[in-house]
Design an enzyme around this catalytic site. Structure first.
Site, short mmCIF file in Angstrom:
data_model
loop_
_atom_site.label_atom_id
_atom_site.label_comp_id
_atom_site.label_asym_id
_atom_site.label_seq_id
_atom_site.Cartn_x
_atom_site.Cartn_y
_atom_site.Cartn_z
NE ARG A 191 -29.30 5.43 -27.93
CZ ARG A 191 -28.67 5.23 -29.07
NH1 ARG A 191 -27.89 4.17 -29.22
NH2 ARG A 191 -28.79 6.06 -30.09
CG ASP B 271 -38.58 11.73 -7.13
OD1 ASP B 271 -39.51 10.91 -7.22
OD2 ASP B 271 -37.43 11.41 -6.78
CE LYS C 265 -36.81 4.14 -4.27
NZ LYS C 265 -35.85 4.20 -5.40
CE1 TYR D 24 -32.77 8.15 -3.98
CE2 TYR D 24 -32.43 9.02 -6.19
CZ TYR D 24 -32.34 7.98 -5.29
OH TYR D 24 -31.84 6.77 -5.70
#
Length: 398
Positions: A64, A189, A214, A117
């Site tokens: 992790r 962002d 993306k 967003y």
């Protein structure tokens, strides 16, 4: 090739995060499928615990926390964005949530852009407010006027430029300059621009977020996020992401690294194709306006030209008044601009959008419905023909 700082970003994108000499000459970094890490001694195990406790995060302790595959991707994006270190998460929203919660506590005040967003807005409304964070939305065009919204408990200003649906450009340097003077953390962002078109940290931002799902990936086949941090912001974001379980899978990280190698070429083609289509749309009688800051007559063009080095293939358009039936007739039968969320892949996409539902600081005015287009890598003439056929269906459904 260790020091890539003197090279152009095209070259950096190809070589960053690779070390063939350390991997038997293999060009790409290996994929580490890892949960458990074995230690040779109690002293070695305790040293890794001290490493985590100090926030150095140099070694590897558990899957992790990251693996050499994770580190390769983090190093590559950090170089492209000009940061200190980066934190990989399971998706872009994970990077947003980890970054916000790293610097906010009950009683703090968050200023967040009104054009952000949608899922990030939902996180603020459904979670941050629930846990006692005061949230204020500001108009994307506010610039240095944001100072009037500062409160004694303002801890974070969140930016997204251009905005997700309306593509308004924010004066990032004007806002970060005021925030730095007051010790306010800034988070942005950067998914629309990607590391290739905009470097938030060079404009004063503290944490730059990309949904690697993306453009960095570029192939619509993975979920991944990454937050690139300045030195003083890295440890809080890393600890929060790790403690919240926002870890990226090794195969997704490897595929994002592979996508990164062609990012410069793809972004140039996305911009070239999008600019041509956006310009064509400006001449259509069905279109009231096109929302794309790379166009010379866009309201945000001057700021975009000053701060950005390119544009992506994502933009919006506002139609003149038409019925829902006409809009559906246009979009339902597209052959290339298929209906689908997300963007940044090789394929073109179209979705109807409803910006007025997500605005509170500044009302969104439009004569008709809005559409978001992602211009992929198909032949531009084919894409224009697809849109032309869609407009013909819209007219026929009147």
């Amino acid at each position: 090739m260790n020091d890539l700082s003197a090279y152009h970003r095209d070259t950096q994108a190809l070589h960053a995060g690779r070390d063939p000499d350390a991997n038997e000459g293999v060009v790409n970094p290996p994929v580490y499928h890892c949960s458990t890490v074995i230690f040779e001694s109690v002293e070695e195990l305790l040293e890794t615990r001290r490493d985590r406790a100090s926030g150095a995060y140099v070694g590897f302790t558990y899957g992790r926390e990251g693996t050499p595959t994770t580190r390769a991707f983090e190093d590559a994006i950090t170089l492209l964005e000009g940061g200190y270190r980066a934190v990989v998460t399971s998706c872009g929203l994970g990077a947003i949530c980890a970054s916000l919660t790293a610097f906010l506590s009950a009683g703090d005040h968050l200023l967040i852009v009104d054009s952000l967003y949608g899922p990030a807005r939902a996180f603020c409304e459904d979670f941050l407010k629930k846990f006692g964070v005061e949230v204020t939305y500001y108009p994307p065009s506010i610039g240095d006027g944001i100072e009037a919204l500062f409160q004694p408990n303002t801890k974070v200003v969140y930016l997204e430029s251009p905005g997700s649906l309306t593509f308004e450009i924010t004066d990032v340097p004007a806002i970060t300059r005021l925030c730095r003077a007051r010790g306010i953390t800034t988070i942005m962002d950067n998914t629309w621009g990607s590391p290739f078109c905009f470097r938030p940290l060079s404009h004063g931002v503290d944490v730059s977020i990309n949904a690697a799902t993306k453009y960095i990936s570029g192939h619509s086949d993975l979920m991944l996020g990454i937050a690139v941090c300045t030195e003083d912001k890295f440890i809080p974001v890393k600890k929060t992401a790790s403690g919240s379980g926002y870890c990226g899978g090794p195969d997704d990280i490897y595929m994002a690294l592979r996508g990164l190698r062609t990012l410069p070429l793809r972004m140039r083609q996305h911009q070239q194709s999008a600019t041509r289509i956006a310009t064509w749309l400006q001449g259509r009688p069905e279109v009231a306006r096109v929302l794309y800051p790379a166009l010379p007559d866009d309201p945000g063009h001057a700021l975009w030209k000053r701060d950005f080095t390119g544009a992506s293939g994502l933009f919006g358009l506002v139609l003149n008044a038409c019925t829902d039936r006409q809009l559906a007739a246009m979009l339902d039968h597209m052959k290339l601009f298929r209906l689908g969320y997300s963007w940044g892949g090789y394929e073109s996409l179209a979705v109807p959008t409803y910006p007025s539902d997500l605005r509170s600081a500044q009302k969104w005015e439009a004569p008709g419905p809005s559409i978001r287009l992602h211009v992929g890598l198909e032949n531009v003439d084919d894409l224009i023909a697809d849109l032309e056929a869609g407009f013909a269906r819209l007219a026929a459904a009147a």
